[in-house]
Design a protein around this motif. Structure first.
Motif, PDB file in Angstrom:
ATOM      1  N   ALA A 180       0.807  -1.222   0.000  1.00 20.47           N
ATOM      2  CA  ALA A 180       0.000   0.000   0.000  1.00 20.47           C
ATOM      3  C   ALA A 180       0.836   1.266   0.000  1.00 20.47           C
ATOM      4  CB  ALA A 180      -0.935  -0.017   1.209  1.00 20.47           C
ATOM      5  N   ASP A 181       1.995   1.223   0.639  1.00 18.88           N
ATOM      6  CA  ASP A 181       2.821   2.429   0.733  1.00 18.88           C
ATOM      7  C   ASP A 181       3.922   2.447  -0.315  1.00 18.88           C
ATOM      8  OD1 ASP A 181       4.235   0.326   1.802  1.00 18.88           O
ATOM      9  OD2 ASP A 181       5.094   1.469   3.467  1.00 18.88           O
ATOM     10  N   ALA A 182       3.724   1.757  -1.436  1.00 13.63           N
ATOM     11  CA  ALA A 182       4.729   1.713  -2.498  1.00 13.63           C
ATOM     12  C   ALA A 182       4.656   2.970  -3.354  1.00 13.63           C
ATOM     13  CB  ALA A 182       4.547   0.478  -3.368  1.00 13.63           C
ATOM     14  N   ALA A 183       5.819   3.559  -3.621  1.00 13.45           N
ATOM     15  CA  ALA A 183       5.899   4.683  -4.556  1.00 13.45           C
ATOM     16  C   ALA A 183       6.067   4.183  -5.985  1.00 13.45           C
ATOM     17  CB  ALA A 183       7.067   5.590  -4.179  1.00 13.45           C
ATOM     18  N   ILE A 184       6.665   3.002  -6.141  1.00 15.98           N
ATOM     19  CA  ILE A 184       6.883   2.400  -7.457  1.00 15.98           C
ATOM     20  C   ILE A 184       6.515   0.925  -7.380  1.00 15.98           C
ATOM     21  CG2 ILE A 184       8.612   1.786  -9.202  1.00 15.98           C
ATOM     22  CD1 ILE A 184      10.240   4.219  -8.255  1.00 15.98           C
ATOM     23  N   THR A 185       5.724   0.466  -8.346  1.00 19.65           N
ATOM     24  CA  THR A 185       5.377  -0.951  -8.444  1.00 19.65           C
ATOM     25  C   THR A 185       5.584  -1.406  -9.881  1.00 19.65           C
ATOM     26  OG1 THR A 185       3.700  -0.730  -6.705  1.00 19.65           O
ATOM     27  CG2 THR A 185       3.575  -2.687  -8.104  1.00 19.65           C
ATOM     28  N   VAL A 186       6.403  -2.421 -10.059  1.00 18.21           N
ATOM     29  CA  VAL A 186       6.662  -2.988 -11.383  1.00 18.21           C
ATOM     30  C   VAL A 186       6.408  -4.488 -11.296  1.00 18.21           C
ATOM     31  CG1 VAL A 186       8.339  -3.292 -13.243  1.00 18.21           C
ATOM     32  CG2 VAL A 186       8.458  -1.254 -11.784  1.00 18.21           C
ATOM     33  N   GLU A 187       5.531  -4.989 -12.165  1.00 21.34           N
ATOM     34  CA  GLU A 187       5.209  -6.416 -12.196  1.00 21.34           C
ATOM     35  C   GLU A 187       5.330  -6.954 -13.618  1.00 21.34           C
ATOM     36  OE1 GLU A 187       1.306  -6.824 -10.598  1.00 21.34           O
ATOM     37  OE2 GLU A 187       1.929  -6.435  -8.524  1.00 21.34           O
ATOM     38  N   GLY A 188       6.283  -7.842 -13.817  1.00 24.13           N
ATOM     39  CA  GLY A 188       6.439  -8.510 -15.108  1.00 24.13           C
ATOM     40  C   GLY A 188       6.732  -7.584 -16.268  1.00 24.13           C
ATOM     41  N   ALA A 189       7.489  -6.523 -16.038  1.00 22.41           N
ATOM     42  CA  ALA A 189       7.758  -5.553 -17.103  1.00 22.41           C
ATOM     43  C   ALA A 189       8.668  -6.148 -18.174  1.00 22.41           C
ATOM     44  CB  ALA A 189       8.388  -4.296 -16.536  1.00 22.41           C
ATOM     45  N   GLU A 190       8.286  -5.920 -19.433  1.00 22.91           N
ATOM     46  CA  GLU A 190       9.103  -6.354 -20.567  1.00 22.91           C
ATOM     47  C   GLU A 190       9.303  -5.188 -21.523  1.00 22.91           C
ATOM     48  OE1 GLU A 190       7.552  -9.761 -22.534  1.00 22.91           O
ATOM     49  OE2 GLU A 190       7.394 -10.974 -20.698  1.00 22.91           O
ATOM     50  N   LYS A 191      10.503  -5.130 -22.093  1.00 24.77           N
ATOM     51  CA  LYS A 191      10.792  -4.160 -23.144  1.00 24.77           C
ATOM     52  C   LYS A 191      11.768  -4.795 -24.115  1.00 24.77           C
ATOM     53  CE  LYS A 191      10.574  -0.397 -25.452  1.00 24.77           C
ATOM     54  NZ  LYS A 191       9.326  -0.013 -26.112  1.00 24.77           N
ATOM     55  N   ARG A 192      11.377  -4.833 -25.393  1.00 21.01           N
ATOM     56  CA  ARG A 192      12.200  -5.474 -26.412  1.00 21.01           C
ATOM     57  C   ARG A 192      12.751  -4.437 -27.384  1.00 21.01           C
ATOM     58  NH1 ARG A 192       7.437  -8.088 -26.041  1.00 21.01           N
ATOM     59  NH2 ARG A 192       7.404 -10.216 -25.209  1.00 21.01           N
ATOM     60  N   TYR A 193      13.971  -4.695 -27.849  1.00 21.51           N
ATOM     61  CA  TYR A 193      14.554  -3.960 -28.962  1.00 21.51           C
ATOM     62  C   TYR A 193      14.892  -5.012 -30.019  1.00 21.51           C
ATOM     63  CZ  TYR A 193      15.084  -0.141 -25.628  1.00 21.51           C
ATOM     64  OH  TYR A 193      14.849   0.836 -24.697  1.00 21.51           O
ATOM     65  N   GLY A 194      13.955  -5.231 -30.942  1.00 18.87           N
ATOM     66  CA  GLY A 194      14.143  -6.315 -31.889  1.00 18.87           C
ATOM     67  C   GLY A 194      14.074  -7.645 -31.159  1.00 18.87           C
ATOM     68  N   ALA A 195      15.110  -8.462 -31.333  1.00 16.72           N
ATOM     69  CA  ALA A 195      15.135  -9.776 -30.680  1.00 16.72           C
ATOM     70  C   ALA A 195      15.645  -9.705 -29.248  1.00 16.72           C
ATOM     71  CB  ALA A 195      16.010 -10.734 -31.486  1.00 16.72           C
ATOM     72  N   LYS A 196      16.215  -8.568 -28.871  1.00 18.01           N
ATOM     73  CA  LYS A 196      16.808  -8.445 -27.535  1.00 18.01           C
ATOM     74  C   LYS A 196      15.776  -7.958 -26.528  1.00 18.01           C
ATOM     75  CE  LYS A 196      20.241  -5.808 -24.898  1.00 18.01           C
ATOM     76  NZ  LYS A 196      20.555  -6.943 -24.006  1.00 18.01           N
ATOM     77  N   LYS A 197      15.730  -8.614 -25.376  1.00 18.84           N
ATOM     78  CA  LYS A 197      14.869  -8.186 -24.277  1.00 18.84           C
ATOM     79  C   LYS A 197      15.685  -7.355 -23.287  1.00 18.84           C
ATOM     80  CE  LYS A 197      11.116 -11.545 -23.962  1.00 18.84           C
ATOM     81  NZ  LYS A 197      10.444 -12.523 -23.063  1.00 18.84           N
ATOM     82  N   ALA A 198      15.442  -6.048 -23.268  1.00 16.60           N
ATOM     83  CA  ALA A 198      16.127  -5.189 -22.305  1.00 16.60           C
ATOM     84  C   ALA A 198      15.545  -5.375 -20.911  1.00 16.60           C
ATOM     85  CB  ALA A 198      16.025  -3.733 -22.737  1.00 16.60           C
ATOM     86  N   LEU A 199      14.217  -5.586 -20.850  1.00 13.07           N
ATOM     87  CA  LEU A 199      13.545  -5.950 -19.600  1.00 13.07           C
ATOM     88  C   LEU A 199      12.838  -7.279 -19.857  1.00 13.07           C
ATOM     89  CD1 LEU A 199      11.929  -2.550 -18.489  1.00 13.07           C
ATOM     90  CD2 LEU A 199      14.162  -3.506 -17.839  1.00 13.07           C
ATOM     91  N   ASP A 200      13.056  -8.230 -18.958  1.00  9.32           N
ATOM     92  CA  ASP A 200      12.577  -9.592 -19.196  1.00  9.32           C
ATOM     93  C   ASP A 200      11.766 -10.086 -17.995  1.00  9.32           C
ATOM     94  OD1 ASP A 200      12.188 -12.124 -20.170  1.00  9.32           O
ATOM     95  OD2 ASP A 200      14.251 -12.796 -19.869  1.00  9.32           O
ATOM     96  N   GLY A 201      10.547  -9.528 -17.856  1.00  8.31           N
ATOM     97  CA  GLY A 201       9.703  -9.919 -16.732  1.00  8.31           C
ATOM     98  C   GLY A 201      10.182  -9.349 -15.408  1.00  8.31           C
ATOM     99  N   LEU A 202      10.631  -8.121 -15.421  1.00  8.65           N
ATOM    100  CA  LEU A 202      11.213  -7.505 -14.222  1.00  8.65           C
ATOM    101  C   LEU A 202      10.140  -7.134 -13.199  1.00  8.65           C
ATOM    102  CD1 LEU A 202      14.157  -5.086 -14.059  1.00  8.65           C
ATOM    103  CD2 LEU A 202      12.061  -4.399 -12.916  1.00  8.65           C
ATOM    104  N   ASP A 203      10.404  -7.445 -11.932  1.00  8.79           N
ATOM    105  CA  ASP A 203       9.538  -7.095 -10.807  1.00  8.79           C
ATOM    106  C   ASP A 203      10.310  -6.202  -9.841  1.00  8.79           C
ATOM    107  OD1 ASP A 203       7.356  -8.773 -11.636  1.00  8.79           O
ATOM    108  OD2 ASP A 203       8.463 -10.502 -10.855  1.00  8.79           O
ATOM    109  N   LEU A 204       9.638  -5.166  -9.339  1.00  8.50           N
ATOM    110  CA  LEU A 204      10.299  -4.225  -8.436  1.00  8.50           C
ATOM    111  C   LEU A 204       9.262  -3.480  -7.614  1.00  8.50           C
ATOM    112  CD1 LEU A 204      13.046  -2.733  -7.714  1.00  8.50           C
ATOM    113  CD2 LEU A 204      12.345  -1.027  -9.412  1.00  8.50           C
ATOM    114  N   THR A 205       9.536  -3.320  -6.316  1.00  4.69           N
ATOM    115  CA  THR A 205       8.688  -2.508  -5.451  1.00  4.69           C
ATOM    116  C   THR A 205       9.577  -1.562  -4.655  1.00  4.69           C
ATOM    117  OG1 THR A 205       7.074  -4.299  -5.214  1.00  4.69           O
ATOM    118  CG2 THR A 205       6.967  -2.516  -3.605  1.00  4.69           C
TER     119      THR A 205
END
Length: 319
Positions: free
Chosen positions: A2-27
């Motif tokens: 509840a007191d999280a300023a940032i919540t990341v669940e399963g974030a993905e970011k691709r540049y072509g075939a490369k995954k810069a973010l591959d299911g990243l989780d962060l609180t």
């Protein structure tokens, strides 16, 4: 959370075939400094760009200050500040002129921009240099001014992407003190850095990122303990005795630094290991300049968790 300023669940970011973010989780908890460590190409800067709405994630849920970075990007931008790796200042303008310019760009109005510039110059110890051209500033002063510019709108969350790269120790310490004062005032800070000492000094919690995902998360002490607990370091007077010492000492996992005449190994029972090592060296007639017990450094944690080979990394995580 509840007191999280940032919540990341399963974030993905691709540049072509490369995954810069591959299911990243962060609180990230509100009012804290959260360090993000990782080698070059691990995904740190991509993460900051996604969090600051400069990039759209390809998948996953990402929220900053309670707002979705895709559906509510404008609301996120109103609540964040960003300090990138390179200063975004006009070298020919003075410090006050730069801050007033940033204020006007953020639609503060002339009067409020002037007032806010004065507040920030005072806060960061730059009041006496407000009219001096930025090109005449030292590296530490320039970075403090850049940090002040990122706070022109009093953001809830501040992203610092390797903020002290290229600074000398004095300039780095100036920025560290500024970050501590920000958090004391309630700002949440996400700090990416390659300086392990910086994370150790500033971060309440640390996430280690490798290949686009978080491979470890915890306080600096928790990460150090998880990497193998205590270590014993032995500095010999004669580097020629290193081989013999490795063979006779009751230790496993010994690493050797010939240039420093140093043996280092993990231990479980601190005092028993110390007694056994000193006794074995004395009986063998090998003279030690120093024998010390210590916790692992954050550098050792980093190297342990970010192995270059994926199979080696998975083996380390399972260990």
């Amino acid at each position: 959370m509840a007191d999280a300023a940032i919540t990341v669940e399963g974030a993905e970011k691709r540049y072509g075939a490369k995954k810069a973010l591959d299911g990243l989780d962060l609180t990230v908890a509100r009012g804290t400094v959260h360090g993000v460590l990782g080698p070059n190409g691990a995904g740190k800067t991509t993460l900051v760009r996604v969090l600051s709405t400069l990039l759209r994630p390809d998948a996953g849920r990402v929220e900053v200050a309670g707002h979705d970075v895709v559906r509510e990007a404008y609301a996120v931008r109103l609540r964040i500040g960003l300090l990138g790796q390179h200063a975004a200042l006009d070298e020919e303008l003075g410090g006050r002129q730069n801050l007033e310019l940033f204020g006007r760009l953020h639609h503060l109005g002339a009067r409020r921009a002037r007032a806010r510039a004065g507040e920030l110059l005072e806060r960061f110890g730059l009041a006496d240099t407000g009219r001096k051209a930025v090109r005449q500033y030292s590296g530490g002063m320039r970075r403090r001014l850049d940090l002040a510019a990122s706070l022109i709108t009093e953001p809830e969350v501040l992203f610092l992407d390797e903020p002290t790269t290229g600074l000398d120790p004095r300039g780095r310490a100036e920025v560290w003190n500024s970050v501590r004062s920000l958090v004391g005032g309630g700002t949440t800070v996400l700090l990416t850095t390659q300086y392990l000492e910086e994370a150790d000094q500033l971060a309440d919690r640390i996430s280690v990122v490798d290949s686009g995902r978080v491979v470890a998360d915890g306080t600096a002490d928790e990460l150090k303990a998880a990497t193998g607990g205590d270590r014993i370091d032995v500095v010999l007077r004669d580097a020629g005795h290193l081989g013999a010492a490795v063979a006779l000492l009751p230790l496993t996992g010994v690493t050797v630094d010939v240039d420093r005449r140093l043996l280092s190994a993990p231990v479980t029972d601190r005092m028993a290991a110390l007694s056994e090592v000193v006794g074995a060296l004395r009986r063998a007639g090998i003279e030690a300049e120093d024998v010390a017990l210590r916790r692992p450094t954050l550098d050792e944690v980093f190297l342990h968790l970010t192995a270059d080979d994926p199979d080696d990394r998975r083996a380390k995580e399972a260990a």
